[in-house]
Design an enzyme around this catalytic site. Structure first.
Site, PDB file in Angstrom:
ATOM      1  N   GLU A  44      10.705  11.141   4.973  1.00 27.94           N
ATOM      2  CA  GLU A  44      11.049  10.472   3.725  1.00 27.94           C
ATOM      3  C   GLU A  44      11.295  11.485   2.612  1.00 27.94           C
ATOM      4  O   GLU A  44      10.974  12.665   2.729  1.00 27.94           O
ATOM      5  CB  GLU A  44       9.919   9.528   3.318  1.00 27.94           C
ATOM      6  CG  GLU A  44       9.641   8.450   4.358  1.00 27.94           C
ATOM      7  CD  GLU A  44       8.647   7.430   3.878  1.00 27.94           C
ATOM      8  OE1 GLU A  44       9.054   6.298   3.565  1.00 27.94           O
ATOM      9  OE2 GLU A  44       7.445   7.757   3.806  1.00 27.94           O
ATOM     10  N   GLU A  77      -9.660   8.612  10.398  1.00 29.99           N
ATOM     11  CA  GLU A  77      -9.195   8.530   9.025  1.00 29.99           C
ATOM     12  C   GLU A  77     -10.020   7.464   8.307  1.00 29.99           C
ATOM     13  O   GLU A  77      -9.853   6.270   8.540  1.00 29.99           O
ATOM     14  CB  GLU A  77      -7.706   8.186   8.947  1.00 29.99           C
ATOM     15  CG  GLU A  77      -7.203   8.216   7.507  1.00 29.99           C
ATOM     16  CD  GLU A  77      -5.753   7.793   7.360  1.00 29.99           C
ATOM     17  OE1 GLU A  77      -5.072   8.338   6.476  1.00 29.99           O
ATOM     18  OE2 GLU A  77      -5.307   6.912   8.118  1.00 29.99           O
ATOM     19  N   GLU A  87       5.081   5.967   8.629  1.00 32.20           N
ATOM     20  CA  GLU A  87       4.124   6.936   8.099  1.00 32.20           C
ATOM     21  C   GLU A  87       2.742   6.307   8.261  1.00 32.20           C
ATOM     22  O   GLU A  87       2.456   5.277   7.658  1.00 32.20           O
ATOM     23  CB  GLU A  87       4.415   7.256   6.635  1.00 32.20           C
ATOM     24  CG  GLU A  87       5.696   8.052   6.409  1.00 32.20           C
ATOM     25  CD  GLU A  87       5.639   9.446   6.998  1.00 32.20           C
ATOM     26  OE1 GLU A  87       4.525   9.957   7.251  1.00 32.20           O
ATOM     27  OE2 GLU A  87       6.719  10.035   7.226  1.00 32.20           O
ATOM     28  N   ASN A 113      -2.159   2.098  -1.694  1.00 31.72           N
ATOM     29  CA  ASN A 113      -2.726   3.271  -2.369  1.00 31.72           C
ATOM     30  C   ASN A 113      -1.785   3.939  -3.371  1.00 31.72           C
ATOM     31  O   ASN A 113      -2.230   4.575  -4.314  1.00 31.72           O
ATOM     32  CB  ASN A 113      -3.233   4.289  -1.345  1.00 31.72           C
ATOM     33  CG  ASN A 113      -2.134   4.810  -0.444  1.00 31.72           C
ATOM     34  OD1 ASN A 113      -1.200   4.095  -0.084  1.00 31.72           O
ATOM     35  ND2 ASN A 113      -2.222   6.073  -0.062  1.00 31.72           N
ATOM     36  N   CYS A 145      -3.142   9.406   2.115  1.00 30.72           N
ATOM     37  CA  CYS A 145      -2.940   9.831   3.502  1.00 30.72           C
ATOM     38  C   CYS A 145      -2.902  11.348   3.611  1.00 30.72           C
ATOM     39  O   CYS A 145      -3.090  11.902   4.697  1.00 30.72           O
ATOM     40  CB  CYS A 145      -1.661   9.214   4.076  1.00 30.72           C
ATOM     41  SG  CYS A 145      -0.187   9.545   3.103  1.00 30.72           S
TER      42      CYS A 145
END
Length: 477
Positions: free
Chosen positions: A458, A379, A246, A148, A280
């Site tokens: 991150e 999700e 993640e 993505n 996300c």
């Protein structure tokens, strides 16, 4: 265009090649990617392992110069690379150019971080001894990224890994080999010694075991689905490897009864639907106070209806295509699930036909949703928003936190006191006030809580925690 793997400074093809399909125009093949074998992944790991002793001791100025050159070339080519990104992933051209620009800035940021090594020089509790604490590189890092954000996410993993003296084996998602190859090409000409950075492309099912269990791999940084992340976590734990995960989100945007309606609608539209909802950090649960619910829903539907879905390269397009047929089918399946569950589809949710054959889907809003519905819990990773009604602030906060995920969350209000309460009470790694849940800066930490993230966060200064380890030296004069 044929995209080859980069192993120990050499471009290497393969026996099998996979087409890279444009989701806006499925008759167009953007290029062909060489599918690496597990043996090739082992060669890449061996090259990184051999290069590590030299690169880990390299002067910080050398690392800074390499990363600065990479960042400058990315920025100089942002229009060209943005067009490639839009063609292979489906983001609108302006979003794609924005992502490329961000990647360039990330490399330039970590060029400066390379010049700021952290450490301490301390007296010992014992006479005649001094203590030096330094941040040392970890070793060989397997970096596995999703489709993505095909250049920004690789950038925010690869840049700090190299800045702090690690060597990298990079496996991008199979759907976006073009951006990965372009980034590898730039890195290969940046002055990096052979073996410091390696690219292997292919299917996770074929390469994953090698990249996550090889004893020469010290750490794994993965962004992707929760199911894959959990499997990697089990493998990494068994092998004793450092891990950064993640894994996504089901992010809430809370609209309180004093919110500025235009601000709240803009935050919901951008957060839920831009980048085709394939983020996300997308706002997929819109929790609205009862007193403002009907006015907000009406304005939200009206704004969504005005969005133009179309070819990613067309200037008038607001929302590009879904990335592939699998994701399109998933979106359509969840539209059916929402209707069966009793939610009310108020706009969108259909496959669209345009001038070109592509994976086009109209952004969907469901009303009358309940927190136990799958469209409010799973999700989906598409432009589908579930609107839930909240009785009061306590109920809104409880609904927002009723999720196994905890990546990003937002609140719209004109009250500083209420904003502070939600900023502190929302169970998420990132909280946005009067802004979309999606859209983050590269110089500050990125990551979540609960099922969204595992290991150090991150980006920004937080990246140092994962890509370095402390060494404490005791010195007698």
């Amino acid at each position: 265009m044929r995209y080859e793997n980069l192993i120990d400074g050499q471009w290497i093809g393969a026996e099998r090649w996979a087409p890279n399909i444009n989701p806006s125009e499925t008759t167009e093949v953007v290029g062909y990617a060489a599918l690496a074998t597990p043996d090739m992944a082992e060669q890449a790991i061996a090259a990184a392992s051999s290069a590590f002793p030299m690169w880990s001791q390299s002067p910080v100025q050398q690392r800074a110069d390499v990363l600065e050159r990479v960042g400058l070339e990315i920025l100089a080519r942002k229009d060209e690379l943005g067009r490639l990104l839009a063609r292979e992933e489906g983001k609108t051209l302006r979003e794609a150019i924005g992502e490329v620009t961000r990647a360039g800035h990330i490399f330039k940021y970590y060029a400066q971080e390379a010049l700021r090594p952290h450490g301490q020089h301390l007296p010992s509790t014992r006479p005649g001894i001094e203590v030096e604490v330094t941040a040392e590189p970890v070793g060989v890092i397997s970096i596995i990224t999703p489709w993505n954000f095909p250049i920004a996410i690789p950038a925010w993993k690869i840049a700090p890994a190299l800045a702090f003296g690690n060597c990298v084996v990079f496996k991008p998602a199979e759907l976006v080999p073009g951006c990965a190859w372009a980034l590898a090409d730039i890195l290969s000409r940046s002055g990096l010694p052979h073996g410091v950075f390696n690219l292997v492309m292919g299917h996770g099912a074929e390469l994953g075991a090698t990249l996550t269990t090889d004893p020469r791999v010290t750490a794994i940084s993965f962004t992707g689905s929760e199911a894959t992340g959990r499997r990697i976590a089990v493998a990494a734990a068994a092998a004793g490897k450092r891990l950064q995960l993640e894994l996504g989100g089901k992010n809430p945007l809370v609209v309180l009864d004093d919110a500025a309606l235009d601000v709240a609608v803009d935050a919901a539209v951008q957060g839920a639907f831009y980048s085709t909802g394939q983020r996300c950090t997308a706002a997929s649960r819109i929790i609205v106070a009862d007193a403002i619910h009907d006015r907000f829903l009406s304005a939200f539907v009206a704004a969504t209806s005005q969005l133009r879905v179309g070819h990613a390269l067309e200037d008038r397009t607001d929302i590009g295509p879904v990335v592939d047929a699998v994701q399109l089918d998933k979106n359509l399946r969840y539209v059916s699930i929402g209707q069966v569950e009793g939610a009310r589809l108020v706009v969108g949710g259909e496959r669209l036909r345009t001038d070109t054959e592509g994976f086009f889907f109209s952004p969907a809003i469901f009303a009358d949703c309940h927190p136990d519905m799958r469209i409010a819990r799973d999700e989906i990773f598409g432009p589908i928003a579930a609107v839930l009604r909240a009785r009061d602030d306590d109920h809104a906060l409880a609904l927002a936190n009723d999720s196994s995920f905890g990546l990003s969350a937002g609140v719209c209000t004109q009250s500083l006191a209420r904003a502070t309460r939600f900023r502190r009470g929302l169970q998420a790694g990132m909280v946005m006030v009067n802004a979309p849940t999606a859209g983050v800066d590269y110089h500050v930490p990125f990551g979540g809580t609960k099922g969204s993230s595992s290991g150090p966060h991150e980006q920004g200064w937080a990246a140092r925690e994962f890509f370095t380890t402390s060494k404490t030296a005791y010195i007698r004069a």
